[in-house]
Scaffold this motif. Structure first.
Motif, PDB file in Angstrom:
ATOM      1  N   PRO A   1       0.836  -1.210   0.000  1.00 48.57           N
ATOM      2  CA  PRO A   1       0.000   0.000   0.000  1.00 48.57           C
ATOM      3  C   PRO A   1       0.872   1.261   0.000  1.00 48.57           C
ATOM      4  CG  PRO A   1      -0.025  -1.036   2.159  1.00 48.57           C
ATOM      5  CD  PRO A   1       0.736  -1.952   1.244  1.00 48.57           C
ATOM      6  N   ASP A   2       0.322   2.360  -0.500  1.00 49.36           N
ATOM      7  CA  ASP A   2       1.076   3.618  -0.596  1.00 49.36           C
ATOM      8  C   ASP A   2       1.598   4.076   0.758  1.00 49.36           C
ATOM      9  OD1 ASP A   2       0.775   3.777  -3.304  1.00 49.36           O
ATOM     10  OD2 ASP A   2      -1.041   4.990  -3.199  1.00 49.36           O
ATOM     11  N   THR A   3       0.859   3.807   1.820  1.00 47.60           N
ATOM     12  CA  THR A   3       1.274   4.267   3.150  1.00 47.60           C
ATOM     13  C   THR A   3       2.493   3.509   3.672  1.00 47.60           C
ATOM     14  OG1 THR A   3      -0.328   2.748   4.149  1.00 47.60           O
ATOM     15  CG2 THR A   3      -1.025   5.036   3.802  1.00 47.60           C
ATOM     16  N   ALA A   4       2.750   2.318   3.140  1.00 47.21           N
ATOM     17  CA  ALA A   4       3.871   1.504   3.617  1.00 47.21           C
ATOM     18  C   ALA A   4       5.108   1.623   2.739  1.00 47.21           C
ATOM     19  CB  ALA A   4       3.443   0.040   3.698  1.00 47.21           C
ATOM     20  N   LYS A   5       4.994   2.309   1.604  1.00 46.74           N
ATOM     21  CA  LYS A   5       6.134   2.425   0.694  1.00 46.74           C
ATOM     22  C   LYS A   5       7.160   3.405   1.236  1.00 46.74           C
ATOM     23  CE  LYS A   5       3.641   1.512  -3.557  1.00 46.74           C
ATOM     24  NZ  LYS A   5       3.131   2.111  -4.794  1.00 46.74           N
ATOM     25  N   GLU A   6       8.427   3.052   1.041  1.00 47.62           N
ATOM     26  CA  GLU A   6       9.515   3.968   1.378  1.00 47.62           C
ATOM     27  C   GLU A   6      10.034   4.574   0.087  1.00 47.62           C
ATOM     28  OE1 GLU A   6      12.663   2.608   3.835  1.00 47.62           O
ATOM     29  OE2 GLU A   6      11.324   1.483   5.135  1.00 47.62           O
TER      30      GLU A   6
END
Length: 96
Positions: free
Chosen positions: A28-33
């Motif tokens: 998910p976008d929130t977990a991407k670095e």
């Protein structure tokens, strides 16, 4: 729009983030670095030494580089995100 960095600054475009893991799970976008790897888009003329001479940069357009996680200033150029870094912020050049 064309942009030319000054002195020892370099403009870098980050590589695309991975959409899924090697196991096939979507991230998910929130977990991407944000990646710490990118491609050099433009380079400045070089760093001015104390004696007034200009030292050319070690990187050139098209080089794939690694940089610090929190390095540089994020800017949008033609709707795409780029980073403006000093040459000192670049950790290394990835060679093939």
């Amino acid at each position: 729009m064309k942009i030319r960095p000054l002195q020892d600054r370099v403009i870098v475009q980050r590589v695309k983030e991975e959409e899924k893991t090697k196991g096939g799970l979507y991230i998910p976008d929130t977990a991407k670095e944000k990646p710490i790897e990118g491609t050099v888009v433009a380079v400045g003329n070089g760093k001015v030494a104390e004696d007034g001479t200009v030292r050319k940069l070690d990187v050139k357009e098209g080089d794939r580089v690694l940089f610090g996680k929190y390095s540089g200033t994020e800017v949008k150029i033609d709707g795409e995100e780029h980073l403006i870094l000093r040459e000192d912020d670049i950790l290394g050049v990835i060679e093939k």
